[in-house]
Design a protein around this motif. Structure first.
Motif, PDB file in Angstrom:
ATOM      1  N   THR A 283       5.082   3.762   4.100  1.00  0.00           N
ATOM      2  CA  THR A 283       4.497   4.184   5.380  1.00  0.00           C
ATOM      3  C   THR A 283       5.485   4.177   6.556  1.00  0.00           C
ATOM      4  OG1 THR A 283       3.663   2.026   6.108  1.00  0.00           O
ATOM      5  CG2 THR A 283       2.255   3.301   4.639  1.00  0.00           C
ATOM      6  N   HIS A 284       6.438   3.254   6.574  1.00  0.00           N
ATOM      7  CA  HIS A 284       7.360   3.199   7.706  1.00  0.00           C
ATOM      8  C   HIS A 284       8.814   3.279   7.261  1.00  0.00           C
ATOM      9  CE1 HIS A 284       3.670   1.946   9.616  1.00  0.00           C
ATOM     10  NE2 HIS A 284       4.234   1.925  10.780  1.00  0.00           N
ATOM     11  N   ARG A 285       9.086   4.073   6.221  1.00  0.00           N
ATOM     12  CA  ARG A 285      10.440   4.084   5.682  1.00  0.00           C
ATOM     13  C   ARG A 285      11.490   4.550   6.689  1.00  0.00           C
ATOM     14  NH1 ARG A 285      10.801   7.448   0.523  1.00  0.00           N
ATOM     15  NH2 ARG A 285      12.940   6.681   0.695  1.00  0.00           N
ATOM     16  N   SER A 286      11.106   5.396   7.630  1.00  0.00           N
ATOM     17  CA  SER A 286      12.085   5.913   8.593  1.00  0.00           C
ATOM     18  C   SER A 286      12.698   4.784   9.425  1.00  0.00           C
ATOM     19  CB  SER A 286      11.426   6.934   9.516  1.00  0.00           C
ATOM     20  OG  SER A 286      10.337   6.332  10.173  1.00  0.00           O
ATOM     21  N   LEU A 287      11.863   3.756   9.721  1.00  0.00           N
ATOM     22  CA  LEU A 287      12.338   2.610  10.485  1.00  0.00           C
ATOM     23  C   LEU A 287      13.531   1.945   9.812  1.00  0.00           C
ATOM     24  CD1 LEU A 287       9.373   0.391  11.704  1.00  0.00           C
ATOM     25  CD2 LEU A 287      11.675   0.337  12.672  1.00  0.00           C
TER      26      LEU A 287
ATOM     27  N   PHE B  68       2.499 -13.041  -3.032  1.00  0.00           N
ATOM     28  CA  PHE B  68       2.948 -11.898  -3.819  1.00  0.00           C
ATOM     29  C   PHE B  68       2.351 -10.590  -3.288  1.00  0.00           C
ATOM     30  CE2 PHE B  68       2.661  -9.016  -7.470  1.00  0.00           C
ATOM     31  CZ  PHE B  68       3.992  -8.976  -7.841  1.00  0.00           C
ATOM     32  N   LEU B  69       1.050 -10.616  -2.976  1.00  0.00           N
ATOM     33  CA  LEU B  69       0.408  -9.409  -2.428  1.00  0.00           C
ATOM     34  C   LEU B  69       1.016  -9.024  -1.079  1.00  0.00           C
ATOM     35  CD1 LEU B  69      -3.340 -10.012  -3.349  1.00  0.00           C
ATOM     36  CD2 LEU B  69      -1.701  -8.467  -4.446  1.00  0.00           C
ATOM     37  N   THR B  70       1.360 -10.037  -0.272  1.00  0.00           N
ATOM     38  CA  THR B  70       2.018  -9.739   0.995  1.00  0.00           C
ATOM     39  C   THR B  70       3.369  -9.085   0.765  1.00  0.00           C
ATOM     40  OG1 THR B  70       1.001 -11.743   1.843  1.00  0.00           O
ATOM     41  CG2 THR B  70       2.642 -10.704   3.233  1.00  0.00           C
ATOM     42  N   TYR B  71       4.060  -9.529  -0.299  1.00  0.00           N
ATOM     43  CA  TYR B  71       5.342  -8.896  -0.606  1.00  0.00           C
ATOM     44  C   TYR B  71       5.143  -7.431  -0.992  1.00  0.00           C
ATOM     45  CZ  TYR B  71      10.046  -8.162  -2.247  1.00  0.00           C
ATOM     46  OH  TYR B  71      11.325  -7.684  -2.385  1.00  0.00           O
ATOM     47  N   VAL B  72       4.116  -7.174  -1.804  1.00  0.00           N
ATOM     48  CA  VAL B  72       3.804  -5.800  -2.176  1.00  0.00           C
ATOM     49  C   VAL B  72       3.506  -4.969  -0.920  1.00  0.00           C
ATOM     50  CG1 VAL B  72       2.159  -4.327  -3.418  1.00  0.00           C
ATOM     51  CG2 VAL B  72       2.992  -6.438  -4.471  1.00  0.00           C
ATOM     52  N   ALA B  73       2.737  -5.542   0.002  1.00  0.00           N
ATOM     53  CA  ALA B  73       2.433  -4.842   1.257  1.00  0.00           C
ATOM     54  C   ALA B  73       3.712  -4.554   2.039  1.00  0.00           C
ATOM     55  CB  ALA B  73       1.463  -5.660   2.096  1.00  0.00           C
ATOM     56  N   THR B  74       4.641  -5.535   2.047  1.00  0.00           N
ATOM     57  CA  THR B  74       5.913  -5.351   2.748  1.00  0.00           C
ATOM     58  C   THR B  74       6.707  -4.198   2.136  1.00  0.00           C
ATOM     59  OG1 THR B  74       5.906  -7.722   3.135  1.00  0.00           O
ATOM     60  CG2 THR B  74       7.961  -6.578   3.569  1.00  0.00           C
ATOM     61  N   LEU B  75       6.691  -4.106   0.801  1.00  0.00           N
ATOM     62  CA  LEU B  75       7.380  -2.989   0.137  1.00  0.00           C
ATOM     63  C   LEU B  75       6.741  -1.653   0.513  1.00  0.00           C
ATOM     64  CD1 LEU B  75       8.170  -4.173  -3.509  1.00  0.00           C
ATOM     65  CD2 LEU B  75       9.662  -4.129  -1.515  1.00  0.00           C
ATOM     66  N   LEU B  76       5.393  -1.601   0.468  1.00  0.00           N
ATOM     67  CA  LEU B  76       4.673  -0.392   0.873  1.00  0.00           C
ATOM     68  C   LEU B  76       5.081   0.031   2.277  1.00  0.00           C
ATOM     69  CD1 LEU B  76       0.954  -0.731  -0.243  1.00  0.00           C
ATOM     70  CD2 LEU B  76       2.520   1.164  -0.700  1.00  0.00           C
ATOM     71  N   PHE B  77       5.176  -0.963   3.162  1.00  0.00           N
ATOM     72  CA  PHE B  77       5.525  -0.696   4.553  1.00  0.00           C
ATOM     73  C   PHE B  77       6.941  -0.138   4.661  1.00  0.00           C
ATOM     74  CE2 PHE B  77       7.042  -2.052   8.763  1.00  0.00           C
ATOM     75  CZ  PHE B  77       6.014  -1.580   9.569  1.00  0.00           C
ATOM     76  N   SER B  78       7.907  -0.807   4.011  1.00  0.00           N
ATOM     77  CA  SER B  78       9.300  -0.392   4.213  1.00  0.00           C
ATOM     78  C   SER B  78       9.698   0.794   3.344  1.00  0.00           C
ATOM     79  CB  SER B  78      10.250  -1.575   3.990  1.00  0.00           C
ATOM     80  OG  SER B  78      10.148  -2.038   2.670  1.00  0.00           O
ATOM     81  N   LEU B  79       9.001   0.992   2.211  1.00  0.00           N
ATOM     82  CA  LEU B  79       9.396   2.112   1.343  1.00  0.00           C
ATOM     83  C   LEU B  79       8.479   3.326   1.471  1.00  0.00           C
ATOM     84  CD1 LEU B  79      10.287   0.162  -1.933  1.00  0.00           C
ATOM     85  CD2 LEU B  79      11.777   0.779  -0.041  1.00  0.00           C
TER      86      LEU B  79
ATOM     87  N   GLY C 141      -3.793  -0.007  12.866  1.00  0.00           N
ATOM     88  CA  GLY C 141      -2.528   0.431  12.268  1.00  0.00           C
ATOM     89  C   GLY C 141      -2.694   1.494  11.190  1.00  0.00           C
ATOM     90  N   LEU C 142      -3.889   1.566  10.591  1.00  0.00           N
ATOM     91  CA  LEU C 142      -4.108   2.620   9.603  1.00  0.00           C
ATOM     92  C   LEU C 142      -4.204   3.984  10.279  1.00  0.00           C
ATOM     93  CD1 LEU C 142      -6.629   1.054   7.052  1.00  0.00           C
ATOM     94  CD2 LEU C 142      -4.144   1.212   6.904  1.00  0.00           C
ATOM     95  N   LYS C 143      -4.679   3.980  11.548  1.00  0.00           N
ATOM     96  CA  LYS C 143      -4.785   5.257  12.278  1.00  0.00           C
ATOM     97  C   LYS C 143      -3.503   5.614  13.019  1.00  0.00           C
ATOM     98  CE  LYS C 143      -8.445   6.624  14.569  1.00  0.00           C
ATOM     99  NZ  LYS C 143      -9.626   6.599  15.482  1.00  0.00           N
ATOM    100  N   PHE C 144      -2.834   4.597  13.603  1.00  0.00           N
ATOM    101  CA  PHE C 144      -1.638   4.846  14.406  1.00  0.00           C
ATOM    102  C   PHE C 144      -0.450   4.115  13.785  1.00  0.00           C
ATOM    103  CE2 PHE C 144      -5.423   4.667  17.035  1.00  0.00           C
ATOM    104  CZ  PHE C 144      -5.386   5.879  17.699  1.00  0.00           C
ATOM    105  N   PRO C 145       0.711   4.794  13.638  1.00  0.00           N
ATOM    106  CA  PRO C 145       1.849   4.099  13.017  1.00  0.00           C
ATOM    107  C   PRO C 145       2.336   2.899  13.842  1.00  0.00           C
ATOM    108  CG  PRO C 145       2.467   6.318  13.721  1.00  0.00           C
ATOM    109  CD  PRO C 145       0.997   6.208  13.916  1.00  0.00           C
ATOM    110  N   LYS C 146       2.207   2.987  15.171  1.00  0.00           N
ATOM    111  CA  LYS C 146       2.666   1.897  16.026  1.00  0.00           C
ATOM    112  C   LYS C 146       1.729   1.831  17.224  1.00  0.00           C
ATOM    113  CE  LYS C 146       6.553   1.925  18.708  1.00  0.00           C
ATOM    114  NZ  LYS C 146       7.997   2.058  18.959  1.00  0.00           N
ATOM    115  N   GLN C 147       1.267   0.645  17.589  1.00  0.00           N
ATOM    116  CA  GLN C 147       0.401   0.507  18.756  1.00  0.00           C
ATOM    117  C   GLN C 147       1.060  -0.440  19.739  1.00  0.00           C
ATOM    118  OE1 GLN C 147      -3.281  -0.505  16.324  1.00  0.00           O
ATOM    119  NE2 GLN C 147      -4.055   1.129  17.590  1.00  0.00           N
ATOM    120  N   GLU C 148       0.951  -0.106  21.023  1.00  0.00           N
ATOM    121  CA  GLU C 148       1.625  -0.927  22.027  1.00  0.00           C
ATOM    122  C   GLU C 148       0.632  -1.658  22.921  1.00  0.00           C
ATOM    123  OE1 GLU C 148       4.643   1.256  24.059  1.00  0.00           O
ATOM    124  OE2 GLU C 148       5.596   1.860  22.180  1.00  0.00           O
ATOM    125  N   PHE C 149       1.062  -2.788  23.449  1.00  0.00           N
ATOM    126  CA  PHE C 149       0.189  -3.525  24.368  1.00  0.00           C
ATOM    127  C   PHE C 149       1.037  -4.277  25.384  1.00  0.00           C
ATOM    128  CE2 PHE C 149       1.165  -7.346  22.038  1.00  0.00           C
ATOM    129  CZ  PHE C 149       1.230  -6.934  20.722  1.00  0.00           C
TER     130      PHE C 149
END
Lengths: 377, 377, 377
Positions: free
Chosen positions: A199-203, A186-197, C122-130
């Motif tokens: 921190t990385h919504r533009s993606l 469940f916490l991972t799902y919350v993290a996924t929402l945070l990510f897509s809505l 990832g908290l500092k950089f939105p995307k990291q490459e390797f």
């Protein structure tokens, strides 16, 4: 049924199935007509268009509420119909059916929905392309979910070899383990929402935008707030009612048709609960919008595993009869096999009709397994 | 041994092994010389060049018949030698050997043939490149096949815990399940042929063309129709005869050498049956034609799993002693492990000698397993 | 802790933990203060900075010895601290702890080290490459290792169903099988060294170079030969002493805290032994040097599986009590699950904070499993 509101404007011609809603009510309450098998089939057919309308209302409401809360609503209530059916089944103690329908929803979305999309899209276009990055993000979430759903079974297999007083398997430990894993998922799902809505919504926004231009009148057609709320409330109530009929008739239908709990859950309930996703995903594939098609199939599977499964565990404590996440080995194998082949087929960012056939073949093989498999208790 | 006819022009210097064909006949029919162990070894050696000539004749015939029927012939009779050996073994009730040789052919092609190709090619070239798309298409077909070959074992493990009258394991259900899966695998193979020979032939044609220019006299050397048919008929008859010797001597050889059925099938029979593939694939790797090399190894494995295995199931019904597809757990693990490491190593479209060593190491580890493993009945 | 010497110049502020070295000696030898639990905890804390200094001394010595022998030294003694702890545990017959710490080191490096690196970077950089190629080379070595570590368990499961006189499971056969596999894994490690230090060194040199420029004074700071040898000798002696304390206190601590052998090995010992890797990898991730970060995590896991595990098997023969490589099924599943999700997440050559969370979630799920799991003997 996640993200992209544009899907709300596709009207798969399933609406005539709405006639089964009143038929269901008649079959259920007119004593002379009462037959569990008929009621089961009628309820199945009635849920299909109701789930589609529920999804549509959710998306319109999401648009009106603005992108923040709207997206959250959309992402969270996407599989509400499956959840309602499962909660009714849970309240009647049909734990086997509930778990089988989780398995079935995952493999159904991954193999059947995606398989038919690739196949029917592939008949029109020799090669279809999609965004590899988004597909692979869902894929790793699915792998995580598969690990989470496999561990309780591994625990059971290993711990039953040790006597309970030496720390071996007990029902209580299985429940504690399942609850702890459900919290992590469940916490991972919350993290996924945070990510897509957040921190990385533009993606993910890019995905929705690309599908917009072809529906110029989209915005104009968005329902008013009031209409959306009324439709959502009505359909939710009707889905709940029909689910109650369906679940009430499951046991008798099962024994009459000679089907096992697991076959019913994995194949029948899962197909019914995901019918709306099927028709939308296939339609989008035939319009060569593979990103939307894949988003529906993978997103829906991910939501079942990371949101619906944990919520069902939490809900089971409210009913006072805790459920654990231990699936049978064939169910675990089916989920793992589906995820592995989907990851492999989607990893190159291209699809064709043969890849659709391959996914459908895996579904056929798993359906054969569950047809022959006895109920394991 | 799929596609590209150019391979027919490689003559691995295995022809001197043809001397073992008459030696085999002498050992078999001169009573004073009769020794099962000697007959077994001589038959093994005799089959190697015969299989190579059979492959060559098939390819020349395929060229004469034109691309349509020719390609079909080529794609279908590529593993004819393995099939003939397996059918003889099946007719004598050596089901364990048959299944072990299916396992062995798959892992032998994936690990040994590909491993030696990458290793010997890598000693000459620091990095070798190949078409990732074609490799990944075969890989997903192999994953599908692995799922199909795993399910009967999962069914067995799960269903034996339930009494037969409650729907548990019975021989009949295992046979029905295997037959149903064999049909699905076979239909997938037909779909794969349709894809590569009809709807997407250009994708695969490119592969053949690129290898052409370096053999300018290729076309000139194509055998006449008559010659191809005669060679094919003769070698097929000789392979059948020698297979009959080999299979007839298996049981006694096994107990004399103290080998298990599974070791004999997985390691010995599989190496013999695929010797022709070995020499061609390695030769092509040393010429830096990795696409051909990989096509042979992956294509041959795929054909064993999707065509030979189902055909053996169908054939077993003709003999009146139905075979099922249930493999032992070590065999299932060996196939899955091979497919996973091959997919991973080929997914970047590059190879080097270390990757060859890695594949050979996995083969060594699996050979150690099958050496120590008792026969499980 | 493989390759890149630049890491030696990062000084994670763990040095204050050195105070636990004398405290450990006092607790151990002053009878009034003796308490196994305290000694265990103090030894754990003391080993963390000692292992870091040992790594640093090894790298400085490696630089002075020149690239040939130096790299070999660096690549071989990277996990010396883990090896010393394991050898002490082995000499006391704590085979369960030894194997659990192998499992734990592998999953700890893959999930915890890499997970925290991806998350904090990832908290500092939105995307990291390797560099995808280097990551995928380690990944296939890890898959090979996973197969090697799985096979003894598969053998055990299958062979115990057959009576010993019919070739079934015996301790001797398990030992022979494990020894043979250990030899294969060790030879693969030698091949990997040949590849990275001799035939393809340029591929890996690039990695080290790119991290150099940012530390202009790096060369100037390299320790003298004498200093490096003295520090290495001293820290090795102190690690040995502290490991002896730690291992001596394990059994009593375990029963007092109510922890199982497997939890202690997989979670506690593994975190302690890899603390130095943790801090370096995370620091590099926050500086956006993902190649170094991934090199540490994947390289260290690979070294445990291909070098440390076989060496422990060989060493067990010197102690006269041979160990085999048979892990419990939950351990095997944990290793396979970790490798699969890491491969998937690293295969696109990009990372973000959500991928870090996903890896940490898998670690949490596995830690939950090992917390609830009883010791299986």
């Amino acid at each position: 049924m996640p993200a992209s509101a544009s899907r709300s404007l596709i009207r798969p011609s399933l609406d005539w199935l709405l006639v089964f809603v009143p038929i269901g009510i008649i079959v259920r309450f007119v004593p002379r007509l009462h037959s569990p098998t008929v009621l089961f089939i009628v309820s199945c057919l009635a849920i299909i268009p109701l789930a589609a309308w529920m999804g549509r209302a959710t998306e319109h409401l999401a648009k009106r509420l603005g992108s923040g809360i709207g997206s959250l609503l959309n992402a969270t209530f996407g599989n509400a119909a499956e959840l309602i059916i499962a909660i009714f089944a849970l309240s009647k103690g049909l734990e086997g059916v509930v778990k089988a329908s989780i398995t079935g929803s995952i493999i159904g979305n991954l193999l059947l929905v995606l398989g038919f999309s690739f196949f029917s899209g592939g008949l029109k276009f020799p090669k279809q392309e999609f965004n590899r990055t988004v597909a692979s993000a869902s894929a790793s979430a699915l792998t995580l979910a598969a690990i989470g759903l496999t561990i309780p079974t591994i625990f059971h297999q290993a711990a039953t070899r040790v006597p309970a007083q030496a720390g071996g398997w007990t029902v209580l430990r299985e429940h504690q383990l399942s609850l702890a894993i459900a919290v992590v998922l469940f916490l991972t799902y919350v993290a996924t929402l945070l990510f897509s809505l957040v921190t990385h919504r533009s993606l993910f926004a890019g995905e929705a935008e690309t599908s917009e231009p072809s529906e110029p009148q989209a915005e104009a057609l968005t329902w008013g707030m009031k209409r959306a709320v009324i439709v959502l409330a009505t359909t939710t109530a009707l889905v709940a009612l029909t689910s109650e009929f369906l679940v009430g008739a499951i046991e008798q239908t099962r024994s009459r048709l000679g089907l096992t709990e697991v076959f019913l859950g994995v194949i029948v309930v899962a197909i019914i609960g995901n019918a709306a996703e099927h028709s939308s995903a296939i339609l989008m594939a035939r319009r060569n919008k593979m990103d939307v098609s894949i988003g529906i199939a993978l997103g829906s599977s991910m939501q079942i595993a990371l949101l619906v499964a944990p919520v069902l565990i939490f809900a089971s404590y409210l009913f006072g009869r805790p459920m654990h996440l231990e699936f049978s080995i064939p169910e675990v194998v089916a989920v793992i096999a589906s995820i592995i082949i989907v990851e492999q087929i989607t990893s190159d960012g291209e699809s064709n009709w043969l890849e659709g056939v391959q996914l459908l073949s895996v579904y056929a093989i798993l359906a054969i397994l569950f047809f022959f498999l006895p109920d394991l208790h």
